[in-house]
Design a protein around this motif. Structure first.
Motif, PDB file in Angstrom:
ATOM      1  N   ARG A  28       0.793  -1.361  -0.085  1.00 57.52           N
ATOM      2  CA  ARG A  28       0.195   0.135  -0.392  1.00 57.52           C
ATOM      3  C   ARG A  28       0.683   1.080  -0.246  1.00 57.52           C
ATOM      4  O   ARG A  28       0.120   2.844  -0.693  1.00 57.52           O
ATOM      5  CB  ARG A  28      -1.066   0.231   1.399  1.00 57.52           C
ATOM      6  CG  ARG A  28      -2.053   0.901   1.225  1.00 57.52           C
ATOM      7  CD  ARG A  28      -2.678   0.742   2.295  1.00 57.52           C
ATOM      8  NE  ARG A  28      -2.097   0.932   3.840  1.00 57.52           N
ATOM      9  CZ  ARG A  28      -2.761   1.361   4.834  1.00 57.52           C
ATOM     10  NH1 ARG A  28      -3.975   2.232   4.650  1.00 57.52           N
ATOM     11  NH2 ARG A  28      -1.801   1.973   5.903  1.00 57.52           N
ATOM     12  N   ASN A  43      -6.117   2.034  -0.049  1.00 56.58           N
ATOM     13  CA  ASN A  43      -7.545   1.085   0.793  1.00 56.58           C
ATOM     14  C   ASN A  43      -8.812   1.303  -0.303  1.00 56.58           C
ATOM     15  O   ASN A  43      -9.393   0.561  -0.239  1.00 56.58           O
ATOM     16  CB  ASN A  43      -7.820   1.433   1.905  1.00 56.58           C
ATOM     17  CG  ASN A  43      -6.439   0.888   2.860  1.00 56.58           C
ATOM     18  OD1 ASN A  43      -5.982  -0.025   2.250  1.00 56.58           O
ATOM     19  ND2 ASN A  43      -6.651   1.447   3.749  1.00 56.58           N
ATOM     20  N   SER A  60      -5.304  -9.962   1.775  1.00 56.05           N
ATOM     21  CA  SER A  60      -4.200  -8.299   2.511  1.00 56.05           C
ATOM     22  C   SER A  60      -3.332  -9.527   4.052  1.00 56.05           C
ATOM     23  O   SER A  60      -4.147 -10.237   4.441  1.00 56.05           O
ATOM     24  CB  SER A  60      -4.905  -7.627   3.437  1.00 56.05           C
ATOM     25  OG  SER A  60      -5.388  -7.263   4.542  1.00 56.05           O
ATOM     26  N   ARG A  62      -0.622  -7.584   7.115  1.00 56.28           N
ATOM     27  CA  ARG A  62      -0.623  -6.747   8.222  1.00 56.28           C
ATOM     28  C   ARG A  62       0.959  -6.813   8.769  1.00 56.28           C
ATOM     29  O   ARG A  62       1.379  -8.029   8.507  1.00 56.28           O
ATOM     30  CB  ARG A  62      -1.329  -6.208   8.694  1.00 56.28           C
ATOM     31  CG  ARG A  62      -3.589  -5.964   8.376  1.00 56.28           C
ATOM     32  CD  ARG A  62      -3.562  -4.906   9.484  1.00 56.28           C
ATOM     33  NE  ARG A  62      -5.308  -5.162   8.932  1.00 56.28           N
ATOM     34  CZ  ARG A  62      -5.376  -4.031   8.004  1.00 56.28           C
ATOM     35  NH1 ARG A  62      -4.240  -2.692   7.951  1.00 56.28           N
ATOM     36  NH2 ARG A  62      -6.879  -3.589   7.906  1.00 56.28           N
ATOM     37  N   TYR A  67       1.054  -6.991   3.003  1.00 58.63           N
ATOM     38  CA  TYR A  67       0.956  -7.243   1.446  1.00 58.63           C
ATOM     39  C   TYR A  67      -0.351  -6.834   1.029  1.00 58.63           C
ATOM     40  O   TYR A  67      -1.257  -7.375   1.876  1.00 58.63           O
ATOM     41  CB  TYR A  67       1.658  -8.038   0.463  1.00 58.63           C
ATOM     42  CG  TYR A  67       1.066  -9.227   0.929  1.00 58.63           C
ATOM     43  CD1 TYR A  67      -0.199  -9.948   0.290  1.00 58.63           C
ATOM     44  CD2 TYR A  67       1.817 -10.069   1.747  1.00 58.63           C
ATOM     45  CE1 TYR A  67      -0.374 -10.832   0.219  1.00 58.63           C
ATOM     46  CE2 TYR A  67       1.302 -11.307   1.887  1.00 58.63           C
ATOM     47  CZ  TYR A  67      -0.028 -11.705   1.390  1.00 58.63           C
ATOM     48  OH  TYR A  67      -0.535 -12.852   1.531  1.00 58.63           O
ATOM     49  N   ILE A  68      -0.485  -6.107  -0.103  1.00 61.23           N
ATOM     50  CA  ILE A  68      -2.083  -6.890  -0.546  1.00 61.23           C
ATOM     51  C   ILE A  68      -2.321  -6.983  -2.228  1.00 61.23           C
ATOM     52  O   ILE A  68      -1.891  -7.475  -2.708  1.00 61.23           O
ATOM     53  CB  ILE A  68      -3.421  -5.454  -0.986  1.00 61.23           C
ATOM     54  CG1 ILE A  68      -3.336  -4.702   0.639  1.00 61.23           C
ATOM     55  CG2 ILE A  68      -4.875  -5.401  -1.437  1.00 61.23           C
ATOM     56  CD1 ILE A  68      -3.873  -3.010   0.079  1.00 61.23           C
TER      57      ILE A  68
END
Length: 162
Positions: A28, A43, A60, A62, A67-68
């Motif tokens: 992100r 987001n 995702s 955290r 990563y997403i």
């Protein structure tokens, strides 16, 4: 740059990457840096433009190595797509999400323009009570019933009627 415009630019960038690969893994903060925007803008784009109703799965992780991952859903055939959408709809669906489902089915040539128009009319909030909980449940029942009925229609006949 105006926020809506930035949202469109970020969406277009991610979709361009997804055309080359079936999935994309992003950080992100890195994407925010590329587009000189705040991470919450990323987001927003992912939460509104890359939903399951629009044919994407988002995962995702955290943390520091977070990563997403955006995955473009591959559907095998019309029946598979209809079943998937019926499952996604569940017991309740908002007007916005119902519109996304109908748009996705139209984009994938599973429903005709005429069918899409009729479905969208039936999803319109002006036809409901104004009680969101009740309306979302009724809308869900109606849309799932429509899609279930399409599963049993002769696919070649529908395509010929276009």
């Amino acid at each position: 740059m105006d926020n809506q415009n930035m949202t469109d630019i970020i969406e277009a960038y991610l979709k361009k990457v997804l055309k080359q690969k079936e999935q994309v893994e992003i950080k992100r903060s890195e994407i925010a840096q590329i587009f000189d925007c705040v991470p919450s803008q990323i987001n927003y784009v992912i939460n509104t433009r890359f939903t399951i109703q629009k044919g994407y799965l988002v995962e995702s992780k955290r943390g520091g190595g977070g990563y997403i991952r955006i995955i473009k859903v591959q559907v095998l055939d019309d029946l598979d797509m209809l079943n998937t959408m019926i499952d996604i709809i569940g017991e309740t669906i908002t007007e916005k999400d119902a519109r996304s489902v109908v748009q996705k089915l139209y984009d994938e040539d599973i429903i005709t323009k005429r069918e899409a128009k009729l479905m969208l009319v039936a999803m319109d909030k002006s036809l409901y009570t104004g009680d969101r909980r009740i309306d979302d449940r009724v809308r869900s029942n109606l849309l799932r019933t429509m899609l279930a009925n399409l599963k049993y229609e002769e696919p070649n006949k529908r395509k010929a009627d276009n």
